[in-house]
Design a protein around this motif. Structure first.
Motif, PDB file in Angstrom:
ATOM      1  N   PRO A 282       0.819  -1.207   0.000  1.00  0.00           N
ATOM      2  CA  PRO A 282       0.000   0.000   0.000  1.00  0.00           C
ATOM      3  C   PRO A 282       0.854   1.259   0.000  1.00  0.00           C
ATOM      4  O   PRO A 282       1.953   1.289   0.561  1.00  0.00           O
ATOM      5  CB  PRO A 282      -0.799  -0.119   1.306  1.00  0.00           C
ATOM      6  N   ALA A 283       0.330   2.316  -0.619  1.00  0.00           N
ATOM      7  CA  ALA A 283       1.076   3.567  -0.710  1.00  0.00           C
ATOM      8  C   ALA A 283       1.338   4.176   0.660  1.00  0.00           C
ATOM      9  O   ALA A 283       2.322   4.904   0.841  1.00  0.00           O
ATOM     10  CB  ALA A 283       0.310   4.552  -1.595  1.00  0.00           C
ATOM     11  N   ASN A 284       0.469   3.883   1.626  1.00  0.00           N
ATOM     12  CA  ASN A 284       0.634   4.491   2.954  1.00  0.00           C
ATOM     13  C   ASN A 284       1.507   3.655   3.892  1.00  0.00           C
ATOM     14  O   ASN A 284       1.623   3.973   5.074  1.00  0.00           O
ATOM     15  CB  ASN A 284      -0.729   4.749   3.596  1.00  0.00           C
ATOM     16  N   PHE A 285       2.130   2.590   3.385  1.00  0.00           N
ATOM     17  CA  PHE A 285       3.040   1.809   4.228  1.00  0.00           C
ATOM     18  C   PHE A 285       4.242   2.657   4.615  1.00  0.00           C
ATOM     19  O   PHE A 285       4.836   3.331   3.765  1.00  0.00           O
ATOM     20  CB  PHE A 285       3.516   0.549   3.497  1.00  0.00           C
ATOM     21  N   THR A 286       4.619   2.595   5.886  1.00  0.00           N
ATOM     22  CA  THR A 286       5.824   3.303   6.343  1.00  0.00           C
ATOM     23  C   THR A 286       6.856   2.350   6.943  1.00  0.00           C
ATOM     24  O   THR A 286       8.036   2.404   6.597  1.00  0.00           O
ATOM     25  CB  THR A 286       5.475   4.377   7.378  1.00  0.00           C
ATOM     26  N   GLN A 287       6.405   1.450   7.838  1.00  0.00           N
ATOM     27  CA  GLN A 287       7.334   0.509   8.456  1.00  0.00           C
ATOM     28  C   GLN A 287       6.547  -0.563   9.200  1.00  0.00           C
ATOM     29  O   GLN A 287       5.381  -0.374   9.562  1.00  0.00           O
ATOM     30  CB  GLN A 287       8.283   1.210   9.427  1.00  0.00           C
ATOM     31  N   ASP A 288       7.190  -1.706   9.429  1.00  0.00           N
ATOM     32  CA  ASP A 288       6.597  -2.768  10.244  1.00  0.00           C
ATOM     33  C   ASP A 288       7.711  -3.681  10.725  1.00  0.00           C
ATOM     34  O   ASP A 288       8.842  -3.631  10.210  1.00  0.00           O
ATOM     35  CB  ASP A 288       5.545  -3.552   9.465  1.00  0.00           C
ATOM     36  N   THR A 289       7.385  -4.522  11.712  1.00  0.00           N
ATOM     37  CA  THR A 289       8.420  -5.281  12.420  1.00  0.00           C
ATOM     38  C   THR A 289       8.043  -6.754  12.549  1.00  0.00           C
ATOM     39  O   THR A 289       6.899  -7.106  12.857  1.00  0.00           O
ATOM     40  CB  THR A 289       8.640  -4.702  13.827  1.00  0.00           C
ATOM     41  N   PHE A 290       9.034  -7.607  12.330  1.00  0.00           N
ATOM     42  CA  PHE A 290       9.005  -9.044  12.596  1.00  0.00           C
ATOM     43  C   PHE A 290       9.779  -9.225  13.897  1.00  0.00           C
ATOM     44  O   PHE A 290      10.982  -8.973  13.957  1.00  0.00           O
ATOM     45  CB  PHE A 290       9.675  -9.749  11.426  1.00  0.00           C
ATOM     46  N   GLU A 291       9.097  -9.648  14.982  1.00  0.00           N
ATOM     47  CA  GLU A 291       9.723  -9.705  16.312  1.00  0.00           C
ATOM     48  C   GLU A 291       9.923 -11.154  16.725  1.00  0.00           C
ATOM     49  O   GLU A 291       8.976 -11.940  16.743  1.00  0.00           O
ATOM     50  CB  GLU A 291       8.851  -8.976  17.326  1.00  0.00           C
ATOM     51  N   ILE A 292      11.152 -11.509  17.080  1.00  0.00           N
ATOM     52  CA  ILE A 292      11.512 -12.895  17.417  1.00  0.00           C
ATOM     53  C   ILE A 292      11.955 -12.950  18.872  1.00  0.00           C
ATOM     54  O   ILE A 292      12.914 -12.279  19.270  1.00  0.00           O
ATOM     55  CB  ILE A 292      12.636 -13.428  16.484  1.00  0.00           C
ATOM     56  N   ASP A 293      11.270 -13.764  19.653  1.00  0.00           N
ATOM     57  CA  ASP A 293      11.583 -13.905  21.075  1.00  0.00           C
ATOM     58  C   ASP A 293      12.796 -14.806  21.290  1.00  0.00           C
ATOM     59  O   ASP A 293      13.675 -14.521  22.094  1.00  0.00           O
ATOM     60  CB  ASP A 293      10.374 -14.462  21.820  1.00  0.00           C
ATOM     61  N   TYR A 294      12.833 -15.927  20.563  1.00  0.00           N
ATOM     62  CA  TYR A 294      13.991 -16.822  20.662  1.00  0.00           C
ATOM     63  C   TYR A 294      14.060 -17.729  19.428  1.00  0.00           C
ATOM     64  O   TYR A 294      13.072 -17.941  18.727  1.00  0.00           O
ATOM     65  CB  TYR A 294      13.993 -17.665  21.937  1.00  0.00           C
TER      66      TYR A 294
END
Length: 369
Positions: free
Chosen positions: A352-364
């Motif tokens: 999407p044009a309004n995408f700015t950032q996002d995160t893949f978070e890994i605990d272990y």
């Protein structure tokens, strides 16, 4: 083969002796015990889960020995060496009593206590892990940033990002690893892309085992997160252990997608297998998917159980897909683990044009054998 040498941790236990003899010159003296916890190492200080220990006793003037393991029946040993297996699951403390006897029956004894780990699970020994309990860049002893595109300045699958080794795109904080996809113009390898992200390859290769990754996925459309493996013999620029080149290309190296998620369906995950038939070199692939409605808001455990007979991919306790293993598939040699977010492309779809950032978070990340 396993690229980690499983060590044997030896504990030398020298304690004060208790003597119950008449005090003759034949009385054994200096009873020493050496106890080895089978398979113990820095990750598994209480043993490899087999419950096995090896005991060696020695004393001056002794001609035979006897042992009692945690109150069980007395077991004799002329040599002073013996192996014993404890059967109670978990890490438990056990007492071991050793006796040293002279020819005339005089004796001394000694009691020691050891903590031993026992598990009935097939994959009990932790051989690689990162708990991300540190701050800053991913541990360079465990991870390699793959940043060189193998395809003339671009990544495969029509992906839209450049991968970097910058802290903006991957860092550990507050006990988790963050892989961060950002909308920004970035030039590398002679090309400019509209997005950046990170691709981490483990500096550890393994054949068979259980992989566990506890993670929370990005929720934005257009993001394509993945937890996957490639054969360590893959001929790809900047692959595992750094800028090495393997002996075969994709798909003959084999690929195991433990978890990947499309950019347009954030309520399910995919487990998929890609390989080249080792006899015909024909490309083959298969896989499955399952619903995970809260993958972007809650952590889940994405896992693989892999042995000579099959590969099973799970999310939490749900089997997503099982593929039988066989000699015509490239799944009987070492693979290494990869973590990344791609942007757009074949499974990312439209961003999407309004995408700015996002995160893949890994605990272990944990690998057991």
């Amino acid at each position: 083969m396993n690229f980690l040498n499983i060590a044997f941790l030896t504990l030398t236990l020298v304690l004060s002796c208790s003597s119950e003899s008449s005090g003759s010159n034949d009385t054994p003296i200096d009873l020493n015990l050496e106890i080895t916890l089978v398979g113990a190492n820095s990750n598994n200080p209480n043993g490899d889960g087999s419950g096995k220990i090896q005991v060696s006793a020695s004393a001056q003037n002794a001609v035979r020995y006897a042992f009692r393991f945690d109150g069980e029946d007395l077991v004799e040993s002329a040599s002073g060496t013996i192996e014993h297996t404890f059967t109670k699951n978990g890490v438990n403390s056990y007492s071991i009593v050793a006796w040293a006897y002279s020819e005339t029956g005089e004796f001394i004894n000694k009691t020691v206590t050891v903590d031993v780990y026992r598990s009935d699970e097939e994959f009990a020994t932790l051989v690689f892990s990162d708990e991300f309990e540190y701050e800053g860049s991913p541990d360079t002893q465990k991870w390699h940033h793959q940043v060189i595109p193998p395809n003339n300045g671009s990544w495969h699958n029509n992906e839209l990002q450049h991968y970097t080794d910058r802290p903006e795109n991957s860092f550990a904080s507050n006990g988790t690893l963050k892989i961060h996809a950002i909308k920004e113009e970035y030039t590398a390898s002679g090309s400019t892309k509209a997005y950046t992200s990170a691709r981490l390859n483990s500096k550890y290769a393994f054949t068979y085992g259980r992989v566990e990754v506890r993670a929370k996925l990005p929720g934005s459309a257009g993001t394509w997160p993945a937890i996957w493996t490639l054969g360590a013999n893959v001929n790809e620029t900047g692959n595992y252990f750094g800028d090495q080149y393997g002996s075969v290309g994709w798909p003959l190296c084999g690929e195991i997608d433990i978890m990947e998620q499309t950019g347009w369906d954030k309520n399910s995950i995919i487990s998929h297998f890609h390989w080249g038939d080792l006899n015909t070199q024909e490309y083959k692939d298969t896989g499955g998917e399952t619903a995970v409605s809260n993958a972007s808001t809650e952590f889940h455990i994405y896992s693989l159980e892999w042995d000579a007979s099959s590969m099973k991919a799970y999310v939490d306790d749900t089997l997503v897909f099982e593929l039988p293993n066989s000699s015509d598939k490239p799944y009987n040699h070492a693979h290494y683990l990869l973590l990344n977010i791609a942007m757009g492309g074949n499974l990312g779809g439209e961003v999407p044009a309004n995408f700015t950032q996002d995160t893949f978070e890994i605990d272990y990340v944990r690998i057991y054998q």
